[in-house]
Enzyme design. Structure first.
Site, mmCIF file in Angstrom:
data_model
loop_
_atom_site.group_PDB
_atom_site.id
_atom_site.type_symbol
_atom_site.label_atom_id
_atom_site.label_comp_id
_atom_site.label_asym_id
_atom_site.label_seq_id
_atom_site.Cartn_x
_atom_site.Cartn_y
_atom_site.Cartn_z
ATOM 1 N N SER A 149 0.864 -1.193 0.000
ATOM 2 C CA SER A 149 0.000 0.000 0.000
ATOM 3 C C SER A 149 0.897 1.238 0.000
ATOM 4 O O SER A 149 2.094 1.149 0.302
ATOM 5 C CB SER A 149 -0.851 -0.017 1.272
ATOM 6 O OG SER A 149 -1.443 1.237 1.521
ATOM 7 N N TYR A 162 -4.046 -0.769 9.800
ATOM 8 C CA TYR A 162 -3.765 -0.937 8.365
ATOM 9 C C TYR A 162 -2.336 -0.501 8.068
ATOM 10 O O TYR A 162 -1.580 -1.201 7.381
ATOM 11 C CB TYR A 162 -4.778 -0.124 7.561
ATOM 12 C CG TYR A 162 -4.739 -0.374 6.067
ATOM 13 C CD1 TYR A 162 -5.362 -1.490 5.516
ATOM 14 C CD2 TYR A 162 -4.087 0.505 5.207
ATOM 15 C CE1 TYR A 162 -5.337 -1.717 4.145
ATOM 16 C CE2 TYR A 162 -4.058 0.290 3.844
ATOM 17 C CZ TYR A 162 -4.685 -0.833 3.314
ATOM 18 O OH TYR A 162 -4.650 -1.054 1.952
HETATM 19 P P1 NAP Z 1 -11.751 -5.074 -1.849
HETATM 20 O O1 NAP Z 1 -12.579 -5.017 -3.096
HETATM 21 O O2 NAP Z 1 -12.377 -4.810 -0.534
HETATM 22 O O3 NAP Z 1 -10.997 -6.476 -1.861
HETATM 23 C C1 NAP Z 1 -10.521 -7.101 -0.720
HETATM 24 C C2 NAP Z 1 -10.536 -8.590 -0.994
HETATM 25 O O4 NAP Z 1 -10.040 -9.272 0.154
HETATM 26 C C3 NAP Z 1 -11.947 -9.097 -1.260
HETATM 27 O O5 NAP Z 1 -11.915 -10.110 -2.215
HETATM 28 C C4 NAP Z 1 -12.310 -9.627 0.097
HETATM 29 O O6 NAP Z 1 -13.342 -10.580 0.091
HETATM 30 C C5 NAP Z 1 -10.995 -10.240 0.513
HETATM 31 N N1 NAP Z 1 -10.987 -10.535 1.918
HETATM 32 C C6 NAP Z 1 -11.023 -9.673 2.959
HETATM 33 N N2 NAP Z 1 -11.073 -10.347 4.113
HETATM 34 C C7 NAP Z 1 -11.055 -11.664 3.798
HETATM 35 C C8 NAP Z 1 -11.107 -12.858 4.558
HETATM 36 N N3 NAP Z 1 -11.205 -12.856 5.896
HETATM 37 N N4 NAP Z 1 -11.076 -14.040 3.908
HETATM 38 C C9 NAP Z 1 -11.015 -14.082 2.563
HETATM 39 N N5 NAP Z 1 -10.978 -12.974 1.777
HETATM 40 C C10 NAP Z 1 -11.008 -11.790 2.400
HETATM 41 O O7 NAP Z 1 -10.593 -4.029 -1.946
HETATM 42 P P2 NAP Z 1 -9.286 -3.942 -2.874
HETATM 43 O O8 NAP Z 1 -8.972 -2.513 -2.961
HETATM 44 O O9 NAP Z 1 -9.448 -4.731 -4.112
HETATM 45 O O10 NAP Z 1 -8.201 -4.612 -1.916
HETATM 46 C C11 NAP Z 1 -7.318 -5.634 -2.333
HETATM 47 C C12 NAP Z 1 -5.973 -5.450 -1.655
HETATM 48 O O11 NAP Z 1 -5.390 -4.229 -2.142
HETATM 49 C C13 NAP Z 1 -6.028 -5.308 -0.148
HETATM 50 O O12 NAP Z 1 -4.927 -5.972 0.432
HETATM 51 C C14 NAP Z 1 -5.916 -3.808 0.056
HETATM 52 O O13 NAP Z 1 -5.396 -3.491 1.324
HETATM 53 C C15 NAP Z 1 -4.960 -3.466 -1.041
HETATM 54 N N6 NAP Z 1 -4.907 -2.053 -1.429
HETATM 55 C C16 NAP Z 1 -5.982 -1.426 -1.996
HETATM 56 C C17 NAP Z 1 -5.863 -0.087 -2.360
HETATM 57 C C18 NAP Z 1 -6.989 0.663 -3.029
HETATM 58 O O14 NAP Z 1 -6.827 1.864 -3.284
HETATM 59 N N7 NAP Z 1 -8.110 0.046 -3.348
HETATM 60 C C19 NAP Z 1 -4.688 0.604 -2.148
HETATM 61 C C20 NAP Z 1 -3.608 -0.062 -1.564
HETATM 62 C C21 NAP Z 1 -3.735 -1.398 -1.210
HETATM 63 P P3 NAP Z 1 -14.875 -10.140 0.419
HETATM 64 O O15 NAP Z 1 -15.404 -9.500 -0.842
HETATM 65 O O16 NAP Z 1 -15.516 -11.435 0.749
HETATM 66 O O17 NAP Z 1 -14.823 -9.178 1.557
#
Ligand code: NAP
Length: 257
Positions: A149, A162
């Site tokens: 991140s 986080y």
């Molecule tokens: P997201 O759509 O909320 O995706 C998160 C994913 O993780 C979803 O598939 C979610 O499943 C899964 N997850 C969370 N808790 C879980 C659990 N206990 N068991 C299994 N799966 C679980 O958000 P995203 O932005 O794509 O995030 C993906 C990664 O990128 C994360 O590590 C996040 O911290 C990182 N990130 C995102 C951003 C951004 O700007 N979006 C920036 C930096 C880093 P569910 O749908 O079932 O909850």
């Protein structure tokens, strides 16, 4: 394509949290490059499965709640049963909790650190044990890609667990690279900037925050999950065989400001 250093034909990948957002973008990009993909998570990944299959690749779903390390060994066993081998692990599943540091609860600390850091380490360990079994003899390398991140580099605000977890992901990426490079495994991370997903829905909905964020991004737009997919293909491919312990920012220039 087959002699392209970015070709992933025949490679077998695990992507956690692949039902939506960045995980879906990565799974589809890996499939476009030729990989078969195990989609691991707690929600149905049927949509991602269809998208991977539309690329002519195999997709399997493995149901697992990654809030604890309980399912880790079973996830690896199911993927190896289905594919015979795991070449690529993308540790993408993650959560965020927002609250002032003065009021932050132990529950919100543990939930985020367990999912984003503890499970990431122990799933990497389980897949690493599998990869060392074939990687050093076969000449092909295993690839572990962690999703970090901007808060791997910066402090953030109102997201203490986080920030702690993602800073930890940066450190572990380097530690695992140090230990596993000589065993035929590359370990790197991608640090996404501001990507339009569920994770950032609250920020996108806040007109002031969204404007402030966009003002700082030289590219002038929120990122798309497909922007992260291309970086994942690079790190998963032979093109990145000499890249180790690197945290690749894919942020539209955010950190350059
Ligand atoms: P997201 O759509 O909320 O995706 C998160 C994913 O993780 C979803 O598939 C979610 O499943 C899964 N997850 C969370 N808790 C879980 C659990 N206990 N068991 C299994 N799966 C679980 O958000 P995203 O932005 O794509 O995030 C993906 C990664 O990128 C994360 O590590 C996040 O911290 C990182 N990130 C995102 C951003 C951004 O700007 N979006 C920036 C930096 C880093 P569910 O749908 O079932 O909850």
């Amino acid at each position: 394509m087959a002699d392209s250093p970015f070709d992933l034909t025949g490679r077998k990948a695990i992507v956690t949290g692949a039902n939506a957002g960045i995980g879906q973008g990565i799974a589809v990009a890996l499939a476009k490059a030729g990989a078969d993909v195990a989609l691991v998570g707690r929600s149905s990944a049927a949509e991602t499965r269809d998208l991977v299959e539309a690329e002519g690749r195999q997709a399997i779903e493995i149901a697992a709640d990654l809030s604890s390390i309980g399912p880790v060994s079973d996830v690896v066993a199911q993927a190896v049963d289905a594919f015979g081998k795991i070449d690529i692990l993308v540790n993408n599943a993650g959560i965020i909790r927002r609250e002032d540091a003065l009021d932050f609860s132990e529950a919100d600390w543990d939930a985020v650190v367990d999912t984003n850091l503890k499970v990431l380490f122990f799933l990497s360990q389980a897949v690493g044990r599998h990869m060392v079994g074939w990687a050093s003899q076969s000449g092909e390398r295993g690839k572990v890609i962690n999703i970090a991140s901007m808060l791997t580099f910066q402090g953030g605000i109102r997201v203490p667990s986080y920030t702690a977890s993602k800073s930890g992901v940066g450190g572990l990426t380097k530690l695992l690279a140090n230990e596993w490079a000589s065993k035929g495994i590359n370990v790197n991370a991608i640090a996404p900037g501001y990507i339009a997903t569920n994770n950032t829905a609250a920020l996108q909905a806040d007109a002031d925050r969204s404007r402030q964020i966009l003002e700082r991004i030289p590219e002038g737009r929120w990122g798309d999950p497909s922007d992260i997919g291309g970086a994942a293909v690079f790190l998963a491919s032979r093109a990145a065989d000499y890249v180790q312990g690197h945290i690749l920012a894919v942020d539209g220039g955010w950190l350059a400001r």
